[in-house]
Every structure is written in C-alpha cells, then in structure tokens.
Design a protein around this motif. Structure first.
Motif, PDB file in Angstrom:
ATOM      1  N   ALA A 149       0.854  -1.190   0.000  1.00 18.87           N
ATOM      2  CA  ALA A 149       0.000   0.000   0.000  1.00 18.87           C
ATOM      3  C   ALA A 149       0.889   1.239   0.000  1.00 18.87           C
ATOM      4  N   PRO A 150       0.367   2.375  -0.485  1.00 15.55           N
ATOM      5  CA  PRO A 150       1.152   3.605  -0.459  1.00 15.55           C
ATOM      6  C   PRO A 150       1.632   3.937   0.962  1.00 15.55           C
ATOM      7  N   SER A 151       2.830   4.479   1.043  1.00 19.00           N
ATOM      8  CA  SER A 151       3.519   4.880   2.279  1.00 19.00           C
ATOM      9  C   SER A 151       4.145   3.697   3.007  1.00 19.00           C
ATOM     10  N   ASP A 152       3.994   2.455   2.470  1.00 14.96           N
ATOM     11  CA  ASP A 152       4.697   1.326   3.074  1.00 14.96           C
ATOM     12  C   ASP A 152       6.200   1.484   2.873  1.00 14.96           C
ATOM     13  N   LEU A 153       6.974   1.061   3.870  1.00 17.47           N
ATOM     14  CA  LEU A 153       8.425   1.029   3.734  1.00 17.47           C
ATOM     15  C   LEU A 153       8.825  -0.345   3.216  1.00 17.47           C
ATOM     16  N   VAL A 154       9.615  -0.388   2.161  1.00 24.81           N
ATOM     17  CA  VAL A 154      10.040  -1.653   1.553  1.00 24.81           C
ATOM     18  C   VAL A 154      11.548  -1.647   1.403  1.00 24.81           C
ATOM     19  N   SER A 155      12.120  -2.841   1.317  1.00 27.00           N
ATOM     20  CA  SER A 155      13.550  -3.003   1.090  1.00 27.00           C
ATOM     21  C   SER A 155      13.804  -3.237  -0.392  1.00 27.00           C
ATOM     22  N   ALA A 156      15.027  -3.040  -0.814  1.00 26.89           N
ATOM     23  CA  ALA A 156      15.375  -3.304  -2.211  1.00 26.89           C
ATOM     24  C   ALA A 156      15.105  -4.768  -2.531  1.00 26.89           C
ATOM     25  N   GLY A 157      14.442  -5.022  -3.670  1.00 29.42           N
ATOM     26  CA  GLY A 157      14.108  -6.389  -4.068  1.00 29.42           C
ATOM     27  C   GLY A 157      12.788  -6.884  -3.527  1.00 29.42           C
ATOM     28  N   SER A 215       6.783 -18.072 -18.099  1.00 25.00           N
ATOM     29  CA  SER A 215       6.134 -16.857 -18.595  1.00 25.00           C
ATOM     30  C   SER A 215       5.659 -15.948 -17.473  1.00 25.00           C
ATOM     31  N   VAL A 216       5.787 -16.372 -16.238  1.00 24.05           N
ATOM     32  CA  VAL A 216       5.392 -15.552 -15.089  1.00 24.05           C
ATOM     33  C   VAL A 216       6.658 -15.031 -14.390  1.00 24.05           C
ATOM     34  N   TYR A 217       6.708 -13.729 -14.174  1.00 23.60           N
ATOM     35  CA  TYR A 217       7.863 -13.179 -13.457  1.00 23.60           C
ATOM     36  C   TYR A 217       7.375 -12.215 -12.391  1.00 23.60           C
ATOM     37  N   THR A 218       8.224 -11.991 -11.419  1.00 25.53           N
ATOM     38  CA  THR A 218       7.870 -11.139 -10.267  1.00 25.53           C
ATOM     39  C   THR A 218       8.500  -9.764 -10.446  1.00 25.53           C
ATOM     40  N   ILE A 219       7.650  -8.748 -10.378  1.00 25.81           N
ATOM     41  CA  ILE A 219       8.133  -7.354 -10.427  1.00 25.81           C
ATOM     42  C   ILE A 219       8.486  -6.938  -9.003  1.00 25.81           C
ATOM     43  N   SER A 220       9.699  -6.409  -8.801  1.00 25.05           N
ATOM     44  CA  SER A 220      10.176  -6.024  -7.463  1.00 25.05           C
ATOM     45  C   SER A 220      10.711  -4.596  -7.480  1.00 25.05           C
ATOM     46  N   THR A 221      10.923  -4.033  -6.301  1.00 23.83           N
ATOM     47  CA  THR A 221      11.430  -2.658  -6.183  1.00 23.83           C
ATOM     48  C   THR A 221      12.958  -2.655  -6.289  1.00 23.83           C
ATOM     49  N   PRO A 222      13.525  -1.762  -7.081  1.00 19.86           N
ATOM     50  CA  PRO A 222      14.987  -1.726  -7.227  1.00 19.86           C
ATOM     51  C   PRO A 222      15.709  -1.074  -6.051  1.00 19.86           C
ATOM     52  N   ILE A 223      15.005  -0.269  -5.233  1.00 22.00           N
ATOM     53  CA  ILE A 223      15.653   0.433  -4.115  1.00 22.00           C
ATOM     54  C   ILE A 223      14.806   0.275  -2.863  1.00 22.00           C
ATOM     55  N   SER A 224      15.421   0.586  -1.726  1.00 24.45           N
ATOM     56  CA  SER A 224      14.680   0.641  -0.466  1.00 24.45           C
ATOM     57  C   SER A 224      14.058   2.024  -0.313  1.00 24.45           C
ATOM     58  N   GLY A 225      12.909   2.075   0.338  1.00 20.29           N
ATOM     59  CA  GLY A 225      12.287   3.369   0.564  1.00 20.29           C
ATOM     60  C   GLY A 225      10.824   3.252   0.866  1.00 20.29           C
TER      61      GLY A 225
END
Length: 496
Positions: A149-157, A215-225
């Motif tokens: 959800a918006p404003s969640d803190l996530v780690s790279a990957g 054919s299925v791949y996981t989209i992930s975040t490139p940076i932490s934030g």
C-alpha cells in the motif's frame, strides 16, 4: 588754591599710578594672593602658551581661566597653542593623563570572520533525486499482488506483483530448442532476443538453468524506501511500460530551510549546517547545503536553502520541522569592535589613534555585525588602531579643532609596508572570478596575517590569464581603502 599747568599734570599722573596699584592689589587678593595662575593667552607651568581652558566632557564650552568645571567635578584642561599645527600628522592631541582619566581604550583592526548567528527553521522533505519508477516490461496480466500500500516502507528487491506475459513463452521455447540442438550461435541469438523483449536477467538465467519456459515473473522494487504511489491490482491487464509503483528512497532526506532575504549572502552552496529536532532532543544532524533554490517566497520574503541530511535508521520523516544553524561561510575581512563605530546618519566614522598620541576621524564603509565585531569593507587597513571607548568625546574635540575626516579612499599610513611595491606572498589559486581571485596564501608577517583563504581584487583582469585553479603562485599585492589588490602573479618555482 590755584594750580598751575605743571601741578595739574603731576596730579593726574599720580592718580593713574594709584589706580594701577589698586587694580593689581584687587586682582592679587581676588585670586587668593597666589602667584603662578595663568589665564588664556599666557603661559602655565609647562611653558606653553594657553589659548583657553575647557571641560573634556563639554569641549564646546571655553573658559578664560583655570579652575573647576561648572559641569563636572573635575579641573578644566588647558588648550595649548600649536597643538594642531601642520608640522605633525593630522589629528588632535590629548594629554595622556586626560586619556587615562577618561578611560579611553583602543583596539587594532584585525583580519577575521564574523561569527555567524543565523538560525532559521526548515521542513524535512523526500530526496527527489532518489526515486525509482517500477514499470511493466511487457504487456500481460497480474496474477498476484503482495498486499502493498502507499507509504509502506520496503527493502530493495521487495516483490510488488507476479505478472504473466504470454508473448515471452514462444521466445523461451525457441531458445530451449536451439540450446538442445547444440547450435550455440543461434542459441545465443535467441537469448539476446529474450533480453530485447524485456525479460529480466534473473528470468533468463532461470530458463537456461531449468530448460523450461517461465512466462510468469515477479516485479520487485529496485531500491529501499517508501512507496509513494501503487497502481497495480490482482487480475488487471497491463500494457508495456505502464507505471505500477513509485518508490522514494529514505537513505538521505532534504531539509528545506527558509532564509530571510536580507541574510541571503550569509548562506551558500557547500556550507555546513546543523539541524535539531524536538523529536530527538540533544541530537544534532549535520548536513551540507546542496543548493539555494532560484525563486523566493513572495509572502514570507525568504529564500530556500536545500540541505541534504543522512537518514540513518530512517528516523527523519518528511514533514518534520527542524531548527537550523549555519557554519560561518564568510570570507576573511577587516574587523573592529562594534563599539568603535560612530553613526552620524550621513556617514560612518571611527576615531583613529596613532603612536604619537594623536587622534583623527576616518570614514569607513561597514558590512555585517556579529559577536561584538563589525566588518570594515573600506576605509581601514589591518593594524590601524581605533578608539573603542570615549570616541564621542574625542570626535567632538576633533570637530572643534577643525580636524578633517580622512576619506574612505584616503591613504593609510599606519600600516608598515614590507617593500615600497607592496607585500609579497606565496599561495594557491582556489577560484578565479570576474575581477577577483580567491587565494589560499601563506602567513604574511608584515601584516600579522595568518595563513588563510580570502578574495583579492585584481588590478587588471589579464593578470590571471593562463592561470587555473590549483596553480601554486607567487603574488604581490597592495592594501588600499577598498581592500587587498593583486598587482602581479607568477608561477612559484619548484623547490629543489
């Protein structure tokens, strides 16, 4: 009785003599019967001619005879003839005993920096240079999301969504077939085609390793934030390049400080700043000014200084308020105690004091004030002495005596010169600007200057032609009413 002409003349002379004797006796007893008291136009015990007597606290009032001042509980002071003759340096001379009684103090003009007292407030913001946009590499379908959800803190990957891309299946099958045939050249070409279709390297390695299409791949975040926006839901159809999420890094944050327009010259890019927040009492966050924004706030008449702060542990949150103080970024300049300044309204003066006990007013142009010191932008040279206590009395005496004020561009004679051509020093070029050059120079003993970095004016712009930042030089400069002016520059010879 009838008197003849001669008898009448003799009687008149006798009367005149009696009158003179009576006047002398009256003056003697009126002055207590004491000898040696001098009046204006006579000589006192020093043998000098006395013009008049005056009270140093009220020098505009003149008296013909010595005695106690009617204004203060002190003796009147004699004003001697020839005190302000043109044979000596211009200025008014005051008896050393009077100087001591009045508590007149002097101080030297020195070279230094004004202590910064600029303290402002600011707001923590996201670092807009640390932003990552997560997009769909190819058109497909969202099979799964990870409850972000918006404003969640996530780690790279951190995973955002699993996406099925049907178009990738054919390319993967083609590569697998060529790899099994042993045709390495065509297999490598098929692998390059998969990369051009947008497959991530991690997925290509998985196909190569397993020999099966994925054919299925996981989209992930490139940076932490922190997730600023999230536009992906399970089951939705994606177009190639469609934005799915925006992530803002929090490893560093910006502190936007409001600088009063009148203090804009006190802050510059590269200057150190210290921030304090009520959330963390006793903790100082040190950063550096990375930019002064080009526009001003019309309502508050402030400029915005952007400060970058390290955000270890993510403690600094956007929206927090902070108190900001700035390290001194001013260039070295001539300083005098602020109490030495005389503001007349029409101009600004200081009272000069030379080694011969003579005093003269000098016009100056002043800059900032702080820490009890005032910048002298023009009119003084380092080493000249100014009065810091009792200067108003001396100024009044100088005005009564007709002493002319030394103009800003006048000559300064109290600073000893090293050579007739000025001062020589060694230094290093730090910056070259229009009409000025910034030099880090070695100590100048003749001026009692320590090693420091300061701006010098150029007598001719062509002096720095061919020079660049970092050059080690020998230079000659002169001290003028407007500051130090470089007259010549040459490359410093290498040490043997």
């Amino acid at each position: 009785m009838t008197l003849n002409r001669n008898q009448i003349i003799m009687l008149g002379v006798s009367l005149i003599v009696l009158l003179v004797i009576a006047a002398g006796a009256g003056y003697y007893f009126a002055n207590g019967g004491q000898h040696g008291e001098s009046s204006a136009g006579t000589q006192d015990g020093s043998g000098k001619e006395v013009l008049y007597y005056y009270d140093p606290m009220f020098p505009q009032q003149q008296f013909d005879k010595p005695g106690k001042s009617p204004f203060m509980d002190m003796q009147l002071v004699p004003k001697y003839a020839g005190e302000d003759s043109g044979e000596e340096s211009p200025g008014v001379s005051i008896d050393p005993a009077i100087v001591q009684n009045l508590g007149i103090r002097t101080a030297e003009a020195t070279v230094g920096r004004i202590e910064s007292s600029l303290a402002v407030t600011g707001t923590i913001e996201f670092n807009e240079r640390d932003v990552a946009i997560v997009e769909a590499r190819s058109g497909g379908f969202v099979q799964r999301t990870y409850n972000r959800a918006p404003s969640d803190l996530v780690s790279a990957g951190a995973p955002i969504a699993d996406v099925l891309v049907p178009d990738w299946g054919g390319a993967q099958a083609e590569y697998i077939a060529l790899a099994r045939s042993g045709n390495t050249e065509f297999a490598n070409a098929a692998k390059a085609r998969m990369r051009l279709l947008g497959m991530p390297d991690s997925l290509i390695r998985r196909v190569v390793r397993t020999g099966k299409p994925h054919s299925v791949y996981t989209i992930s975040t490139p940076i932490s934030g922190a997730i600023q926006s999230l536009n992906v839901r399970q089951g939705m159809t994606l177009m190639q390049g469609q934005p799915l999420a925006e992530v803002n890094g929090i490893g560093t944050v910006w502190l936007n400080a409001a600088i009063p327009e009148a203090r804009a010259r006190d802050v510059r890019a590269g200057q150190s700043a210290i921030a304090q927040l009520q959330s963390f009492p006793g903790i100082e966050f040190t950063g550096k000014v990375i930019a002064i924004l080009p526009t001003a706030e019309t309502d508050s008449r402030t400029l915005t200084a952007r400060i970058e702060l390290a955000n270890k542990g993510g403690r600094l949150r956007p929206g927090m308020f902070a108190s900001v103080s700035f390290a001194d970024a001013s260039s070295p300049t001539i300083l005098v105690p602020s109490e030495a300044i005389i503001e007349t309204g029409a101009r600004t003066l200081v009272m000069l004091s030379n080694d011969k006990g003579r005093y003269r007013p000098a016009e100056v142009r002043i800059g900032r004030e702080g820490g009890g010191q005032t910048e002298i932008l023009a009119g003084l040279s380092p080493g000249e002495k100014v009065i810091v206590s009792g200067q108003f009395l001396v100024d009044s005496e100088a005005s009564l005596s007709g002493i002319k004020v030394r103009p800003i561009d006048g000559e300064q004679t109290s600073v000893p010169t090293k050579t007739k051509k000025g001062y020589q020093a060694f230094g290093r070029i730090e910056a070259i600007k229009s009409g000025t050059v910034t030099l880090s120079h070695e100590p100048v003993k003749a001026l009692n200057w320590p090693a420091m970095t300061m701006d010098f004016k150029l007598s001719k712009p062509s002096l720095v032609r061919g020079f660049k930042k970092g050059d080690r030089i020998r230079f000659r400069f002169e001290q003028t009413g407007s500051g130090a002016v470089v007259k010549s520059i040459s490359l410093r010879e290498a040490k043997q």
